[in-house]
Design an enzyme around this catalytic site. Sequence first.
Site, short mmCIF file in Angstrom:
data_model
loop_
_atom_site.label_atom_id
_atom_site.label_comp_id
_atom_site.label_asym_id
_atom_site.label_seq_id
_atom_site.Cartn_x
_atom_site.Cartn_y
_atom_site.Cartn_z
N GLY A 11 -15.22 3.32 -7.49
CA GLY A 11 -14.75 4.17 -8.56
C GLY A 11 -14.73 4.19 -9.61
O GLY A 11 -14.13 2.22 -9.89
N ARG A 72 -21.16 3.09 -4.53
CA ARG A 72 -20.07 2.24 -3.27
C ARG A 72 -21.37 2.52 -2.25
O ARG A 72 -21.77 3.15 -1.98
CB ARG A 72 -19.33 3.78 -2.57
CG ARG A 72 -18.11 3.69 -3.81
CD ARG A 72 -17.16 4.72 -3.13
NE ARG A 72 -16.08 5.84 -4.21
CZ ARG A 72 -15.20 5.36 -4.76
NH1 ARG A 72 -15.02 3.95 -3.95
NH2 ARG A 72 -14.46 6.46 -5.04
N ASP A 103 -9.68 -2.27 -4.41
CA ASP A 103 -9.97 -2.79 -2.99
C ASP A 103 -11.25 -3.51 -1.98
O ASP A 103 -11.25 -4.46 -1.10
CB ASP A 103 -8.29 -2.76 -2.34
CG ASP A 103 -8.65 -1.28 -1.74
OD1 ASP A 103 -9.47 -0.75 -2.15
OD2 ASP A 103 -7.62 -1.03 -0.56
N THR A 125 -8.98 -0.13 -11.48
CA THR A 125 -9.05 1.53 -10.24
C THR A 125 -8.13 2.34 -10.78
O THR A 125 -6.84 1.68 -11.09
CB THR A 125 -8.77 1.04 -9.29
OG1 THR A 125 -8.81 2.22 -8.50
CG2 THR A 125 -8.11 0.12 -8.78
N ASP A 127 -6.16 3.58 -9.54
CA ASP A 127 -5.42 4.17 -8.57
C ASP A 127 -3.99 3.51 -9.07
O ASP A 127 -2.85 3.55 -7.62
CB ASP A 127 -5.32 3.94 -7.28
CG ASP A 127 -6.60 4.98 -6.96
OD1 ASP A 127 -7.34 5.96 -7.45
OD2 ASP A 127 -7.72 4.47 -6.28
N ASP A 129 -3.74 0.73 -6.86
CA ASP A 129 -2.82 0.04 -5.30
C ASP A 129 -3.27 -1.11 -4.90
O ASP A 129 -3.72 -1.37 -4.25
CB ASP A 129 -3.67 1.30 -4.71
CG ASP A 129 -5.05 1.26 -4.66
OD1 ASP A 129 -5.77 0.55 -5.93
OD2 ASP A 129 -6.00 1.89 -3.61
N ARG A 171 -5.86 7.67 -4.15
CA ARG A 171 -6.19 7.90 -2.81
C ARG A 171 -5.09 7.93 -1.91
O ARG A 171 -4.46 9.06 -1.74
CB ARG A 171 -7.37 6.51 -3.05
CG ARG A 171 -7.93 6.51 -1.61
CD ARG A 171 -8.19 4.62 -1.60
NE ARG A 171 -10.20 5.11 -2.65
CZ ARG A 171 -10.76 5.39 -2.50
NH1 ARG A 171 -11.66 6.05 -0.80
NH2 ARG A 171 -11.61 5.44 -3.09
O1 F6P Z 1 -10.30 5.07 -6.08
C1 F6P Z 1 -10.24 5.66 -7.03
C2 F6P Z 1 -11.09 7.20 -7.07
O2 F6P Z 1 -10.99 7.94 -7.97
C3 F6P Z 1 -9.52 7.48 -6.17
O3 F6P Z 1 -8.24 7.62 -6.39
C4 F6P Z 1 -10.46 9.05 -5.19
O4 F6P Z 1 -8.89 8.95 -4.21
C5 F6P Z 1 -11.79 8.35 -4.68
O5 F6P Z 1 -11.87 7.23 -6.02
C6 F6P Z 1 -12.17 9.12 -5.21
O6 F6P Z 1 -13.76 8.95 -4.96
P1 F6P Z 1 -15.64 9.56 -5.27
O7 F6P Z 1 -16.16 8.81 -6.52
O8 F6P Z 1 -16.54 8.51 -3.95
O9 F6P Z 1 -15.31 10.62 -4.96
#
Ligand code: F6P
Length: 319
Positions: A11, A72, A103, A125, A127, A129, A171
């Site tokens: 992300g 991803r 991570d 990120t 998050d 985290d 997340r």
């Molecule tokens: O890790 C960053 C994040 O925005 C999280 O807060 C969220 O759960 C996730 O990515 C969403 O991922 P995607 O962009 O794959 O929908």
Amino acid sequence: MRKIGVLTSGGDAPGMNAAIRAVVRKAIYHDLEVYGIKNGYQGLIEGNIEKLEIGSVGDIIQRGGTMLRSARCEEFKTDEGQQKGIEQLKKHEIEGLIVIGGDGSFRGAQKLTEKGYPCIGVPGTIDNDINGTDFTIGFDTALNTIIEAIDKIRDTATSHERTYIIEVMGRDAGDLALWAGLADGAESILIPEKADDFDDVISRLKRGHERGKKHSIIILAEGVGSGFSYGQRIQEATNLETRVTVLGYIQRGGSPTASDRVLASRLGAKAVDLLLEGKAGRMVGIQNNKIVDHNITDILSKQHTINDDMYKLSKELSI
Ligand code: F6P
């Protein structure tokens, strides 16, 4: 070391561009060549690689998103995918790789390092985290975006005397919710790290209502569950008019705050220093305002925790 690569993965987060800029400029300052790998590990597998110059990273420090794009990539989780990535790096004679991401991205960097290819991780990120760093790049900007949104919701919540459930990202981590809740004086903060005490949430709402409070704000981290189902439970239990807002991807965009730009610049530059020192499999971070580095495998093996004192304080201040 003569040539290094940089990619962003997972992300995106505001401040990633400032980190890319720092990597490129610091590397060129040390007479290294820098290659940008587009679309994260997917682009690495496909050989989507181009040389970056001083000017390639001009006028990006203030921009959200990532100029290198992100993705991803399932294939990179496999041995085959990682091998393809290493072949591309070797083909371009890139001797070290800086990975900016969370991570999941660090797991890729860890695998490459295990296979003998030196990588350094830079935590990017929203998050917050990642262990081994007090802050990740993007967290501060996302937090400020959340605060701005809640301040606006508060206006309409007061006018209509409603209860609002605000679902925020993170997340499996509750940092964004906890910090936003404290910064915005939320009645209750629901995070995955703490057991959901529904009765406590209800009694806080009822107490406030009896005291003549015009509105209530409850912040729910996405890791706890759906804001909509929670809102329904609250409405049924209290009979108070309840609305739900899921802030969503707005939290990932926007111009990075000064704090995120400075953090990204310091971390990106440190990552280059580590490669020049011949280090591999490290993650850079900030702890007590000092730039540090840790073994990526150690970082990934520990469970992320939230600040318990802040959680306790949020309860004490929202009596
Ligand atoms: O890790 C960053 C994040 O925005 C999280 O807060 C969220 O759960 C996730 O990515 C969403 O991922 P995607 O962009 O794959 O929908």
